[in-house]
Write a protein that holds these residues in place. Structure first.
Motif, PDB file in Angstrom:
ATOM      1  N   GLN A   1       4.559   5.282  -7.125  1.00 45.67           N
ATOM      2  CA  GLN A   1       4.672   4.100  -7.978  1.00 45.67           C
ATOM      3  C   GLN A   1       6.073   3.851  -8.518  1.00 45.67           C
ATOM      4  OE1 GLN A   1       1.488   3.312 -10.805  1.00 45.67           O
ATOM      5  NE2 GLN A   1       0.272   4.925  -9.850  1.00 45.67           N
TER       6      GLN A   1
ATOM      7  N   GLN B   1      -9.086  -8.091  -7.114  1.00 45.73           N
ATOM      8  CA  GLN B   1      -9.128  -6.637  -7.006  1.00 45.73           C
ATOM      9  C   GLN B   1      -7.782  -6.024  -7.387  1.00 45.73           C
ATOM     10  OE1 GLN B   1     -10.359  -5.770  -2.994  1.00 45.73           O
ATOM     11  NE2 GLN B   1     -12.429  -6.567  -3.280  1.00 45.73           N
ATOM     12  N   GLU B   2      -6.697  -6.677  -6.955  1.00 43.27           N
ATOM     13  CA  GLU B   2      -5.361  -6.166  -7.278  1.00 43.27           C
ATOM     14  C   GLU B   2      -5.058  -6.304  -8.763  1.00 43.27           C
ATOM     15  OE1 GLU B   2      -3.782  -4.387  -5.346  1.00 43.27           O
ATOM     16  OE2 GLU B   2      -4.571  -4.894  -3.376  1.00 43.27           O
TER      17      GLU B   2
ATOM     18  N   LYS C   1       2.221   1.884  -3.467  1.00 39.76           N
ATOM     19  CA  LYS C   1       1.223   2.412  -4.403  1.00 39.76           C
ATOM     20  C   LYS C   1       1.171   3.937  -4.371  1.00 39.76           C
ATOM     21  CE  LYS C   1      -1.976  -1.521  -4.084  1.00 39.76           C
ATOM     22  NZ  LYS C   1      -3.305  -1.926  -3.575  1.00 39.76           N
TER      23      LYS C   1
ATOM     24  N   GLN D   1      -9.548 -10.597  -3.046  1.00 43.11           N
ATOM     25  CA  GLN D   1      -8.557  -9.527  -2.913  1.00 43.11           C
ATOM     26  C   GLN D   1      -7.543  -9.600  -4.047  1.00 43.11           C
ATOM     27  OE1 GLN D   1      -6.735  -9.463   0.946  1.00 43.11           O
ATOM     28  NE2 GLN D   1      -5.713  -7.507   0.625  1.00 43.11           N
TER      29      GLN D   1
ATOM     30  N   LYS E   1      -7.273  -5.979 -11.126  1.00 41.16           N
ATOM     31  CA  LYS E   1      -7.993  -4.852 -11.732  1.00 41.16           C
ATOM     32  C   LYS E   1      -7.236  -3.548 -11.518  1.00 41.16           C
ATOM     33  CE  LYS E   1     -12.480  -2.501 -11.639  1.00 41.16           C
ATOM     34  NZ  LYS E   1     -13.815  -2.443 -10.977  1.00 41.16           N
ATOM     35  N   LEU E   2      -6.737  -3.348 -10.293  1.00 39.41           N
ATOM     36  CA  LEU E   2      -5.994  -2.134  -9.979  1.00 39.41           C
ATOM     37  C   LEU E   2      -4.703  -2.064 -10.781  1.00 39.41           C
ATOM     38  CD1 LEU E   2      -5.668   0.394  -8.197  1.00 39.41           C
ATOM     39  CD2 LEU E   2      -4.498  -1.060  -6.524  1.00 39.41           C
TER      40      LEU E   2
ATOM     41  N   GLU F   1       0.831  -1.204   0.000  1.00 44.66           N
ATOM     42  CA  GLU F   1       0.000   0.000   0.000  1.00 44.66           C
ATOM     43  C   GLU F   1       0.865   1.253   0.000  1.00 44.66           C
ATOM     44  OE1 GLU F   1      -3.279   0.274  -0.421  1.00 44.66           O
ATOM     45  OE2 GLU F   1      -3.231  -1.904  -0.731  1.00 44.66           O
TER      46      GLU F   1
ATOM     47  N   GLU G   1      -5.431  -0.471 -13.930  1.00 46.20           N
ATOM     48  CA  GLU G   1      -5.792   0.928 -13.748  1.00 46.20           C
ATOM     49  C   GLU G   1      -4.569   1.803 -13.517  1.00 46.20           C
ATOM     50  OE1 GLU G   1      -8.535   0.882 -10.531  1.00 46.20           O
ATOM     51  OE2 GLU G   1     -10.196   0.038 -11.710  1.00 46.20           O
ATOM     52  N   LEU G   2      -3.549   1.230 -12.876  1.00 47.95           N
ATOM     53  CA  LEU G   2      -2.330   1.987 -12.602  1.00 47.95           C
ATOM     54  C   LEU G   2      -1.333   1.944 -13.762  1.00 47.95           C
ATOM     55  CD1 LEU G   2      -1.675   1.077  -8.841  1.00 47.95           C
ATOM     56  CD2 LEU G   2      -2.708   3.146  -9.776  1.00 47.95           C
TER      57      LEU G   2
END
Length: 389
Positions: free
Chosen positions: A228, A254-255, A225, A251, A257-258, A222, A261-262
């Motif tokens: 980056q 979800q990571e 993030k 979980q 997907k993230l 975290e 996005e990043l």
């Protein structure tokens, strides 16, 4: 073995006796100085009043010298013993290394770290083995403040940490319950390595995950993030693998997907990690979705991908799809013995004994060419078939 000057030897003995006396006397343990809350890596440190902080305070008092004046005395003894030219202040590198190691093995860890800093200020660096020794010793006695300083000096020396170095980090973090200290450590490492690739942080995350410290890994993740520069696709893959093996699939998804996005595009390792995790849980539909997405992104399946998909199709009773995937795999990759065994087992469960027998004979005939445990152990992605043969 190197012999120290009488002054240096006397100092070592006196400080060892002082540390032993402090450890034996409850009275001496009762009032740790405010230096306990001194900075991690030479900056002020805000620690919460907790049992971990209290323990660190006691330990610091035991390891610290009985008088501030001893600091100068340590450096004076070091210079007398290790300078080849006292007037010019020229240090003998081998003598300096031996001196630090002697301090370390005799239990004078604060002195050893002080000498490391002194050498760092003079742009003299001991070898990686010496750094690892001091890291190991400071970690074993659970003095994370000293440990973090040593790791800092190692990074600033531009000597690349090795597996032993990162294992020491993981072991030190394993004993640490103060999350503020962990975050401070991560920020310091990121600051030192900001102009490098994320290798250092990736290896810290990997070894910490290997030691089963999931929550601490996620805290570090975290923090990464937020800036980056300290993470890349390798960081995400490590976290995905850790979450998948821990059964925290939602979980993990979800990571994934993230990750997109990043702006970190999944690679073959990402997809294999996710598909294999979903396979173990019998989530066929999600396996198919990720396999399709992988191909659409132009990433060719490798042996691990095929093995996972064939296994999930077969265990779900989709024998036709499993066999089609098996034929497709054989066009570009040499099969593994695992694929044969899985298919044969699935065919028998489906009552297709003749086809199971046929595959069994085929497996025996080509046994010498099949990929086995050693190939997977060395992360071999699959032997491509040479169609020119």
């Amino acid at each position: 073995m190197r012999r120290f000057s009488p002054a240096a030897a006397a100092l070592l003995l006196r400080r060892s006796l002082a540390a032993a006396a402090a450890a034996a006397s409850p009275a001496l343990r009762s009032g740790p100085r405010q230096l306990v809350r001194a900075s991690l890596l030479d900056e002020s440190l805000s620690t919460q009043t907790s049992s971990a902080a209290s323990t660190m305070a006691v330990q610091y008092h035991q390891w610290s010298s009985s008088a501030d004046g001893d600091d100068d005395e340590v450096l004076e003894a070091f210079n007398r013993d290790c300078c080849t030219d006292a007037g010019a202040g020229v240090l003998d590198d081998s003598a300096s290394t031996a001196y630090v190691e002697k301090l370390c093995t005799s239990g004078n860890l604060p002195d050893a770290v002080q000498i490391l800093r002194h050498l760092h200020d003079r742009k003299i660096h001991v070898g990686l083995g010496t750094f690892n020794l001091v890291l190991e010793q400071t970690g074993e006695v659970n003095n994370f403040v000293l440990f973090a300083k040593v790791f800092r000096y190692l990074l600033l020396s531009k000597i690349a940490p090795d597996l032993t170095s990162y294992t020491n980090v993981a072991k030190a973090l394993q004993k640490l319950d103060d999350y503020e200290l962990i975050l401070k450590f991560v920020r310091q490492v990121m600051e030192i390595t900001h102009d490098r690739d994320p290798t250092v942080m990736n290896r810290i995350v990997f070894t910490t995950a290997k030691y089963g410290q999931i929550d601490k890994c996620l805290i570090i993740f975290e923090e990464l993030k937020k800036d980056q520069r300290g993470l890349d696709v390798v960081t995400f893959n490590t976290i995905l693998d850790m979450l998948g093996k821990a059964g925290r699939v939602d979980q993990m998804l979800q990571e994934v997907k993230l990750m997109d996005e990043l702006g970190h595009s999944p690679d073959i390792v990402t997809y294999n990690t996710v598909i294999n995790c979903l396979r173990r849980l019998g989530r066929l539909d999600q396996c198919k979705i990720f396999a399709r997405e992988m191909v659409e992104r132009g990433i060719d399946p490798d042996l691990r991908t095929y093995t996972a998909l064939i296994d999930i199709f077969g265990r779900a009773g989709h024998i036709t799809e499993a066999l089609e995937m098996f034929d497709q795999m054989k066009r570009s990759h040499q099969p593994s013995i695992y694929v044969y065994r899985a298919l044969i087992s699935d065919l028998k469960k489906a009552g297709q004994f003749e086809l199971a027998q046929k595959l069994s004979e085929e497996m025996k005939t080509s046994a010498s060419e099949l990929l086995g445990p050693e190939d997977f152990k060395h992360k071999f992605k699959g032997r491509k078939i040479n169609k020119n043969k």
